[in-house]
Design an enzyme around this catalytic site. Structure first.
Site, PDB file in Angstrom:
ATOM      1  N   GLU A  25      81.940  24.166  18.209  1.00 15.65           N
ATOM      2  CA  GLU A  25      82.247  22.727  18.125  1.00 15.65           C
ATOM      3  C   GLU A  25      82.755  22.248  19.478  1.00 15.65           C
ATOM      4  O   GLU A  25      83.158  23.067  20.315  1.00 15.65           O
ATOM      5  CB  GLU A  25      83.300  22.484  17.038  1.00 15.65           C
ATOM      6  CG  GLU A  25      84.642  23.079  17.394  1.00 15.65           C
ATOM      7  CD  GLU A  25      85.561  23.308  16.203  1.00 15.65           C
ATOM      8  OE1 GLU A  25      85.063  23.665  15.125  1.00 15.65           O
ATOM      9  OE2 GLU A  25      86.776  23.150  16.385  1.00 15.65           O
TER      10      GLU A  25
ATOM     11  N   LYS B  32      84.974  20.945  22.572  1.00 16.93           N
ATOM     12  CA  LYS B  32      86.374  21.075  22.974  1.00 16.93           C
ATOM     13  C   LYS B  32      86.771  19.715  23.516  1.00 16.93           C
ATOM     14  O   LYS B  32      86.279  19.282  24.570  1.00 16.93           O
ATOM     15  CB  LYS B  32      86.515  22.157  24.041  1.00 16.93           C
ATOM     16  CG  LYS B  32      87.952  22.387  24.466  1.00 16.93           C
ATOM     17  CD  LYS B  32      88.037  23.581  25.388  1.00 16.93           C
ATOM     18  CE  LYS B  32      89.457  23.907  25.799  1.00 16.93           C
ATOM     19  NZ  LYS B  32      90.239  22.788  26.280  1.00 16.93           N
TER      20      LYS B  32
ATOM     21  N   ASP C 258      88.813  16.731  25.147  1.00 19.71           N
ATOM     22  CA  ASP C 258      89.728  16.694  26.279  1.00 19.71           C
ATOM     23  C   ASP C 258      90.728  15.554  26.079  1.00 19.71           C
ATOM     24  O   ASP C 258      90.522  14.434  26.537  1.00 19.71           O
ATOM     25  CB  ASP C 258      88.912  16.471  27.566  1.00 19.71           C
ATOM     26  CG  ASP C 258      89.712  16.845  28.796  1.00 19.71           C
ATOM     27  OD1 ASP C 258      90.797  17.410  28.641  1.00 19.71           O
ATOM     28  OD2 ASP C 258      89.232  16.561  29.905  1.00 19.71           O
TER      29      ASP C 258
ATOM     30  N   TYR D 237      98.997  25.504   4.700  1.00 21.30           N
ATOM     31  CA  TYR D 237      98.824  24.813   3.412  1.00 21.30           C
ATOM     32  C   TYR D 237      99.634  25.588   2.411  1.00 21.30           C
ATOM     33  O   TYR D 237      99.864  26.789   2.558  1.00 21.30           O
ATOM     34  CB  TYR D 237      97.344  24.802   2.977  1.00 21.30           C
ATOM     35  CG  TYR D 237      96.651  26.010   3.463  1.00 21.30           C
ATOM     36  CD1 TYR D 237      96.822  27.221   2.811  1.00 21.30           C
ATOM     37  CD2 TYR D 237      95.938  25.976   4.661  1.00 21.30           C
ATOM     38  CE1 TYR D 237      96.282  28.363   3.328  1.00 21.30           C
ATOM     39  CE2 TYR D 237      95.392  27.122   5.169  1.00 21.30           C
ATOM     40  CZ  TYR D 237      95.571  28.312   4.502  1.00 21.30           C
ATOM     41  OH  TYR D 237      95.058  29.446   5.026  1.00 21.30           O
TER      42      TYR D 237
ATOM     43  N   LYS E  36      84.207  26.880  28.836  1.00 21.34           N
ATOM     44  CA  LYS E  36      84.489  25.709  29.677  1.00 21.34           C
ATOM     45  C   LYS E  36      83.245  25.291  30.448  1.00 21.34           C
ATOM     46  O   LYS E  36      82.586  26.129  31.067  1.00 21.34           O
ATOM     47  CB  LYS E  36      85.598  26.047  30.686  1.00 21.34           C
ATOM     48  CG  LYS E  36      86.906  26.462  30.032  1.00 21.34           C
ATOM     49  CD  LYS E  36      87.737  25.272  29.656  1.00 21.34           C
ATOM     50  CE  LYS E  36      88.452  24.746  30.875  1.00 21.34           C
ATOM     51  NZ  LYS E  36      89.568  23.897  30.537  1.00 21.34           N
TER      52      LYS E  36
ATOM     53  N   CYS F 123      92.941 -10.528  56.063  1.00 23.99           N
ATOM     54  CA  CYS F 123      91.759 -10.326  55.220  1.00 23.99           C
ATOM     55  C   CYS F 123      90.585  -9.823  56.059  1.00 23.99           C
ATOM     56  O   CYS F 123      90.236 -10.444  57.065  1.00 23.99           O
ATOM     57  CB  CYS F 123      91.400 -11.642  54.540  1.00 23.99           C
ATOM     58  SG  CYS F 123      89.828 -11.561  53.682  1.00 23.99           S
TER      59      CYS F 123
ATOM     60  N   CYS G 163      87.945 -12.948  56.028  1.00 21.21           N
ATOM     61  CA  CYS G 163      88.181 -14.274  56.618  1.00 21.21           C
ATOM     62  C   CYS G 163      89.362 -14.293  57.589  1.00 21.21           C
ATOM     63  O   CYS G 163      89.675 -15.339  58.164  1.00 21.21           O
ATOM     64  CB  CYS G 163      88.384 -15.309  55.523  1.00 21.21           C
ATOM     65  SG  CYS G 163      89.957 -15.114  54.650  1.00 21.21           S
TER      66      CYS G 163
ATOM     67  N   CYS H  21      94.199 -11.762  49.565  1.00 20.71           N
ATOM     68  CA  CYS H  21      93.822 -12.867  50.432  1.00 20.71           C
ATOM     69  C   CYS H  21      93.886 -14.108  49.545  1.00 20.71           C
ATOM     70  O   CYS H  21      93.209 -14.165  48.525  1.00 20.71           O
ATOM     71  CB  CYS H  21      92.401 -12.650  50.949  1.00 20.71           C
ATOM     72  SG  CYS H  21      91.713 -14.134  51.676  1.00 20.71           S
TER      73      CYS H  21
ATOM     74  N   CYS I 155      87.628 -18.050  50.974  1.00 22.62           N
ATOM     75  CA  CYS I 155      87.238 -16.809  51.653  1.00 22.62           C
ATOM     76  C   CYS I 155      85.796 -16.463  51.234  1.00 22.62           C
ATOM     77  O   CYS I 155      85.512 -16.355  50.034  1.00 22.62           O
ATOM     78  CB  CYS I 155      88.206 -15.706  51.251  1.00 22.62           C
ATOM     79  SG  CYS I 155      87.671 -14.057  51.721  1.00 22.62           S
TER      80      CYS I 155
HETATM   81  S1  IVH Z   1      91.292  25.311  18.245  1.00 21.50           S
HETATM   82  C1  IVH Z   1      94.457  28.053  16.633  1.00 21.50           C
HETATM   83  N1  IVH Z   1      89.417  23.544  18.600  1.00 21.50           N
HETATM   84  O1  IVH Z   1      92.100  22.937  23.623  1.00 21.50           O
HETATM   85  C2  IVH Z   1      93.677  26.855  16.983  1.00 21.50           C
HETATM   86  N2  IVH Z   1      91.244  23.538  20.127  1.00 21.50           N
HETATM   87  O2  IVH Z   1      92.622  24.745  25.859  1.00 21.50           O
HETATM   88  C3  IVH Z   1      93.528  26.686  18.449  1.00 21.50           C
HETATM   89  N3  IVH Z   1      91.137  21.760  21.825  1.00 21.50           N
HETATM   90  O3  IVH Z   1      95.338  23.834  22.634  1.00 21.50           O
HETATM   91  C4  IVH Z   1      92.890  25.449  18.878  1.00 21.50           C
HETATM   92  N4  IVH Z   1      89.237  20.873  21.146  1.00 21.50           N
HETATM   93  O4  IVH Z   1      94.536  21.407  22.220  1.00 21.50           O
HETATM   94  C5  IVH Z   1      90.594  24.025  19.058  1.00 21.50           C
HETATM   95  N5  IVH Z   1      87.685  22.002  18.766  1.00 21.50           N
HETATM   96  C6  IVH Z   1      88.849  22.481  19.215  1.00 21.50           C
HETATM   97  C7  IVH Z   1      89.515  21.917  20.328  1.00 21.50           C
HETATM   98  C8  IVH Z   1      90.717  22.489  20.755  1.00 21.50           C
HETATM   99  C9  IVH Z   1      90.230  20.788  22.017  1.00 21.50           C
HETATM  100  C10 IVH Z   1      92.332  21.938  22.674  1.00 21.50           C
HETATM  101  C11 IVH Z   1      93.578  22.361  21.927  1.00 21.50           C
HETATM  102  C12 IVH Z   1      93.971  23.675  22.555  1.00 21.50           C
HETATM  103  C13 IVH Z   1      93.338  23.554  23.905  1.00 21.50           C
HETATM  104  C14 IVH Z   1      93.146  24.920  24.575  1.00 21.50           C
END
Ligand code: IVH
Length: 697
Positions: A133, A135, A137, A251, A341, A435, A438, A453, A458
């Site tokens: 999935e 990541k 940012d 949970y 990454k 400026c 001008c 300016c 101008c």
């Molecule tokens: S899983 C135990 N899934 O990336 C669960 N993290 O560089 C660990 N992050 O601290 C995290 N997208 O803040 C997970 N799909 C994703 C993510 C994700 C972004 C962030 C998260 C983590 C950081 C690590």
């Protein structure tokens, strides 16, 4: 998750609640909450607006007023309770139910093969299913739901202790305030995720900051984490944060076990999605071997900019929960997950020179010229430094080696200079006092970072103002473009905005590069601009701090633009979302004789200066008030021609399917818009021929 039937029912329920309110108060409150929550989900999670802003506001106001009349009906998870109440004083520390760990990183196929090998060893099997999935940012958060209600939101902090930011989390409309967890989850549920800012929201926010003379924020990540710590939840609400939730970390069932129905990460994410949470449900994929994962990582990196927010990689997770438990974690990261990454979109380069440019509002912007460097597929040569403060804060000098970042669609920026690489030859950057266009002396307001300016005549400012006036979101004079405006301006063929309406085309035709056809098209586009609605004209005037939204608010407040001549700052400040700074800029603009003269000239040229929806002249044409959208490939005309035909008859063009849409004109290979329109059931669907019959009737 809402079924198609639910959607239809709730849409009808919304329409009927707009028209009338049920007599039984409890029913009314429950129904209003149901449709508002549904509408929020459609808008913020599905990105498919269900109702017009007006309809949504009507429902919201109804619920609010019922809750005011019957305070015993107010519940913590009512959508009205997202509305920020006062200032929080600080963010108290809270312990996460489960420590928030980080992730180990990988950068290439070899690293991923290594990860796979270790996983197999730890799991004691060769058969591992992986989930992949995005990541995200942004800024990580954890949410706690108790008996189905969101009771706490927190930042990551040091991973063990975070900061309690519940009031701010409530401002993120994609996060449900309550959810129907399975019956056996009677106690607490802790969910992890990331708060992000959509790239377009971020860009608009930075544009506004620059217009206000403030330094822009470096990237959406900083903007998200900074916003979560703002002490005023009202301000947080304005910043339009989004969230993606990707992990259930805790949970409680009766015996403190995972619910038997949830055995994999994949299912848990689909489950959260079905409860209305924003999750990577649509983007995530399952693979039963690492080769599939590697291929997906390669493919996804190319498409990384297709998502509305920044992603800096992918996360690969062992799918099976029992297997995850067996593999365990280090003090830093789980052993069953890893981040892949993407290539950093950073590079180093040399700061060669700094040029100073004057903009439409007179602000002087320093622009760094660097040794050309490729970053993420684009060669970067110049980078805005925004204002003098940025140069001072980063201690930039000519000759410095600088770190440059270009994240996705975000404009490139200088992260820092590498002072340790200085040779002693570097020179400080001298900010000009006059400026560059001008030569008038620059002025600086105490509260602003920008030098300006203030010469209204101008030449660069005038040309930039004309360019802004003709731009797509303003008067939309297609085909003219900034380069032609500057050319005409420099040749004396265009002196000001009204001058657009009596360009000497004879002279233009002699310039070369303009054939009869392009001149005819340009003339048509200029003529067409005369009919643009008042809001576009007001935006096009380039009044400081007046963006498109403010321009609409202003246009709706009057019947004729001249009405503003009598408005003072106080009266302008009564309009929604117009603060004293904007009000004083607007008042200044309309009290200025030269600007009034310009508006007289525009009126003489036949421009529309009235608000057609407010008692002024009504939009004319057989299709006045009707809305159109074109989808698929049109075979009988270009889309722009079709749009112009509808507009010529008084119709207007919408950008998406919503309940505001009257006609969807369908070409070949129409996709989701057609589906959506059919689902709504309120849109007339036309073929191209039917459309032509309608406009030619
Ligand atoms: S899983 C135990 N899934 O990336 C669960 N993290 O560089 C660990 N992050 O601290 C995290 N997208 O803040 C997970 N799909 C994703 C993510 C994700 C972004 C962030 C998260 C983590 C950081 C690590």
């Amino acid at each position: 998750m809402y079924t198609a039937q639910d959607e239809k029912r709730l849409y009808e329920q919304a329409k009927s609640l707009i028209a009338s309110t049920p007599e039984n108060i409890e029913d009314a409150v429950a129904q209003l909450r149901e449709v508002i929550n549904f509408s929020d989900w459609k808008y913020y999670v599905q990105s498919e607006p269900l109702l017009s802003d007006y309809e949504y506001d009507t429902l919201f106001k109804k619920l609010k007023s019922l809750e005011e009349q019957y305070p015993e009906q107010v519940t913590e998870d009512s959508p009205t309770q997202r509305v920020a109440m006062g200032l929080s004083e600080k963010f108290p520390p809270v312990a996460h139910l489960v420590p928030m760990l980080s992730l180990d990183n990988t950068y290439n196929a070899e690293d991923l093969m290594d990860f796979d090998r270790k996983c197999k060893e730890l799991a004691g099997t060769d058969k591992i299913e992986y989930c992949v999935e995005p990541k995200y940012d942004g800024a990580s958060i954890s949410l706690v739901y108790e008996n189905g209600r969101m009771t706490r939101g927190a930042t990551r902090g040091d991973g063990v202790m975070g900061e309690e930011i519940t009031a701010n989390i409530r401002q993120i409309k994609s996060i449900p305030l309550s959810a129907n967890f399975q019956k056996d989850q009677v106690g607490q549920v802790e969910i992890r995720g990331e708060v992000v800012i959509h790239k377009n929201v971020f860009a608009a926010y930075n544009e506004q900051r620059i217009a206000e003379g403030l330094s822009p924020l470096a990237n959406p990540r900083n903007a998200a984490s900074g916003t979560l710590r703002i002490l005023d939840p009202k301000e947080v609400a304005k910043r339009k944060l989004s969230a993606i939730l990707y992990h259930i970390s805790y949970y409680t069932t009766a015996d403190n076990q995972r619910p038997a129905t949830l055995t994999t990460h994949y299912d848990s994410i689909q489950y959260l999605y079905s409860l209305g949470f924003p999750t990577p449900a649509k983007e995530m994929r399952k693979f039963d071997n690492i080769e599939g994962v590697i291929q997906f990582c390669d493919d996804f990196e190319v498409r990384r900019d297709d998502l509305p927010f920044e992603v800096d990689g992918l996360v690969i997770k062992v799918n099976d929960f029992d297997m995850q438990d067996k593999m365990g974690m280090t003090t830093h990261h789980p052993r069953w997950a890893v981040a892949y990454k993407f290539k950093a979109r950073q590079a180093t380069s040399k700061l060669l020179d700094v040029e100073f440019q004057v903009g439409r509002t007179g602000a002087v912007t320093p622009v760094a010229k660097i040794e050309p460097v490729p970053i993420g597929g684009v060669t970067v040569r110049s980078i805005s430094l925004f204002n003098e403060d940025v140069i001072r804060e980063k201690d930039l000098r000519i000759g410095d080696t600088v770190v440059v970042e270009r994240a996705g669609d975000v404009i490139p920026y200088i992260v820092k200079s590498l002072a340790e690489l200085r040779t002693g030859e570097e020179r400080p950057i001298a900010f000009p006092h006059s400026c560059p266009a001008c030569r008038e002396a620059l002025e600086k307001n105490e509260e602003e970072a920008a030098w300006r300016c203030v010469n209204i005549n101008c030449p660069v400012q005038v040309a930039e103002r004309i360019i802004h006036y003709t731009s797509k979101d303003a008067m939309d004079i297609r085909g003219l473009g900034g380069a032609n405006v500057i050319k005409f301006f420099e040749l004396g063929l265009l002196k000001d905005i009204p001058g657009l309406y009596h360009i000497d085309w004879e002279a233009v035709s002699k310039l070369g590069g303009f054939g009869d056809k392009s001149i005819t098209n340009l003339k048509q586009a200029i003529e067409h601009s005369k009919k643009q609605p008042l809001s576009r004209l007001i935006y096009g005037l380039g009044i400081r701090f007046v963006g498109e939204t403010t321009a609409k608010t202003l246009a709706n407040a009057v019947t004729h633009i001249r009405d503003f001549y009598d408005w003072d700052v106080e009266k302008l400040s009564t309009l929604e979302d117009i603060g004293p700074k904007v009000a004083s800029s607007v008042a200044q603009f309309f009290h200025n004789e030269e600007n009034r003269h310009m508006l007289d000239m525009l009126e003489k040229e036949g421009l529309n200066l009235v608000n057609q929806h407010k008692g002024g002249e009504q939009a004319t044409g057989e299709l006045a008030g009707k809305t159109f959208l074109f989808t698929g490939t049109l075979t009988k005309m270009k889309r722009s021609e079709a749009e112009a035909m509808a507009e010529a008859k008084g119709g207007s063009i919408l950008s998406g399917v919503s309940s505001k849409l009257n006609y969807l004109v369908v070409g070949e290979d129409a996709g989701s818009k057609l589906e959506k329109a059919k689902k709504l059931g309120t849109v007339s669907i036309l073929t191209e021929d039917e459309f032509l019959n309608l406009v030619n009737a």
